[in-house]
Design a protein around this motif. Sequence first.
Motif, short mmCIF file in Angstrom:
data_model
loop_
_atom_site.label_atom_id
_atom_site.label_comp_id
_atom_site.label_asym_id
_atom_site.label_seq_id
_atom_site.Cartn_x
_atom_site.Cartn_y
_atom_site.Cartn_z
N THR A 94 0.81 -1.23 0.00
CA THR A 94 0.00 0.00 0.00
C THR A 94 0.84 1.27 0.00
N ALA A 95 2.16 1.15 -0.02
CA ALA A 95 3.05 2.30 0.15
C ALA A 95 2.80 3.39 -0.88
N ARG A 96 2.53 3.02 -2.12
CA ARG A 96 2.39 4.01 -3.20
C ARG A 96 0.93 4.30 -3.55
N LEU A 97 0.01 3.76 -2.77
CA LEU A 97 -1.41 3.98 -3.04
C LEU A 97 -1.90 5.25 -2.34
N PRO A 98 -2.89 5.94 -2.92
CA PRO A 98 -3.56 7.01 -2.16
C PRO A 98 -4.12 6.42 -0.87
N ARG A 99 -4.02 7.17 0.21
CA ARG A 99 -4.32 6.57 1.51
C ARG A 99 -5.79 6.17 1.65
N LEU A 121 -7.04 2.33 2.49
CA LEU A 121 -7.96 1.98 3.56
C LEU A 121 -9.15 1.17 3.04
N LEU A 122 -9.68 1.56 1.89
CA LEU A 122 -10.81 0.83 1.31
C LEU A 122 -10.39 -0.58 0.90
N GLY A 123 -9.21 -0.71 0.31
CA GLY A 123 -8.72 -2.03 -0.07
C GLY A 123 -8.52 -2.93 1.13
N LEU A 124 -7.96 -2.38 2.20
CA LEU A 124 -7.74 -3.16 3.41
C LEU A 124 -9.05 -3.59 4.05
N PHE A 152 -4.25 -9.95 7.90
CA PHE A 152 -3.37 -9.14 7.07
C PHE A 152 -3.83 -7.68 7.01
N ALA A 153 -5.12 -7.45 7.18
CA ALA A 153 -5.63 -6.08 7.12
C ALA A 153 -5.44 -5.33 8.42
N HIS A 154 -5.18 -6.05 9.51
CA HIS A 154 -5.21 -5.46 10.86
C HIS A 154 -4.21 -4.31 11.03
N ALA A 155 -2.93 -4.64 11.00
CA ALA A 155 -1.90 -3.64 11.33
C ALA A 155 -1.88 -2.51 10.31
N ALA A 156 -2.07 -2.84 9.02
CA ALA A 156 -2.00 -1.81 7.98
C ALA A 156 -3.15 -0.82 8.11
N PHE A 157 -4.38 -1.32 8.35
CA PHE A 157 -5.51 -0.40 8.48
C PHE A 157 -5.32 0.50 9.69
N MET A 158 -4.94 -0.08 10.83
CA MET A 158 -4.79 0.72 12.03
C MET A 158 -3.59 1.66 11.92
N GLY A 159 -2.52 1.19 11.27
CA GLY A 159 -1.34 2.03 11.11
C GLY A 159 -1.60 3.21 10.19
N ILE A 160 -2.16 2.94 9.01
CA ILE A 160 -2.47 4.03 8.07
C ILE A 160 -3.56 4.91 8.64
N GLY A 161 -4.57 4.30 9.29
CA GLY A 161 -5.65 5.08 9.88
C GLY A 161 -5.16 6.06 10.93
#
Length: 388
Positions: free
Chosen positions: A62-67, A71-74, A103-112
């Motif tokens: 997700t590094a290069r995706l619009p945030r 979030l929607l993808g996660l 897999f969605a857990h840490a990334a959603f909470m981190g980006i969120g």
Amino acid sequence: MPVAILALAAGCFGIGTTEFVVMGLLPDVAGDLGVTIPQAGLLVTAYAVGVVIGAPLMAMATARLPRKGALLGLMGVFILGNLACAAAPTYGLMMAARIFTAFAHAAFMGIGAVVAADLAPPNKRAQAMALTLTGLTIANVLGVPGGTAFGHWAGWRMTFVGVAGIGAVAGLAVLLLVPKMPALKVQSMAREFAVLKRPQVLLGMAMSAMSAASLFSVYTYITPLLASNAGMAAAAITAALVLFGVGFTLGGLIGGRLADWHQMRAMQGGFVVVALLLVLFTVSSGHMVTAIATMILWGIASFAVVAPLQMRVIDKAHGAPNLASTINHAGFNIGCASGAFLGGIPLSLGADYTTVPWVGAGIALLAFVTALLAERSDRAAPLPAAAE
């Protein structure tokens, strides 16, 4: 505070519910899938493993995706994973579905957390992040017991369908309420991960792991502790755990304000208070009223350090906040697992349950010492002004 934070909190609520709700449904899950209850318990461990493995993978993906798109993808991964759990015909497929969901857990909470901080006024960044994470604490108050009761009534599979529904509502809220935000500039993944070499970032992540280990070294064994020491019945223990969850929520909100005031003092003071309360708990757990009162204060203090810790990691990881914030959540899950192991050591040696809070207090004091080292590291190698 921006209304978009409600959407992020809704996503965290769903994530917190799906992580722990299976604990209340273990007999039902075990009986349906034809495994023992300890084997069904590994579904909790599998989720934690998925969080740890998925954190760096999803951070890179997700590094290069619009945030907002990330979030929607996660949240889409979260929904699909929970539906797969509901439909899993075998134990092996259920295990795989749990790992996929995680897999969605840490990334959603981190980006969120990063999105919430960026949307808020400069003097309320930590408070915004804390409000986002209240979704996780409210999940322990409402989502987990509610999901457990619903599963007993409608069947455990319907609980995961319901959690997928929460994810759908959260995804719709993100779509409607979170503004479009460009992706953060990423020069290369190698440079992103180089941020993890900074002592300040590593010390911040270590403190996050230790704060979780301190909490779960005692929380894991709280039911038999209260039953044996205070003679509390199951209904009284349930009420105590709900009040403990309320303490989590209050602590998260208080921690946001403290982090906006002074991150380091909030962390250091919080760790000391947690240690003192756990020492007190070795005595106060002998009576129902004093045990519950101590638990509420312990819940407040334990979560009061979460926002300062998360905010510190984001600030010190200048140039890669999404990655650092995501991996920090993975570190929290490592702390959860190690805390449960450490708390069980004195019990395996034949000690009684009053020794368990001593383990949590010791870990909290170790976190305090680490905070002192982090403060010394700041003075020895401060970041440039722009990075602060």
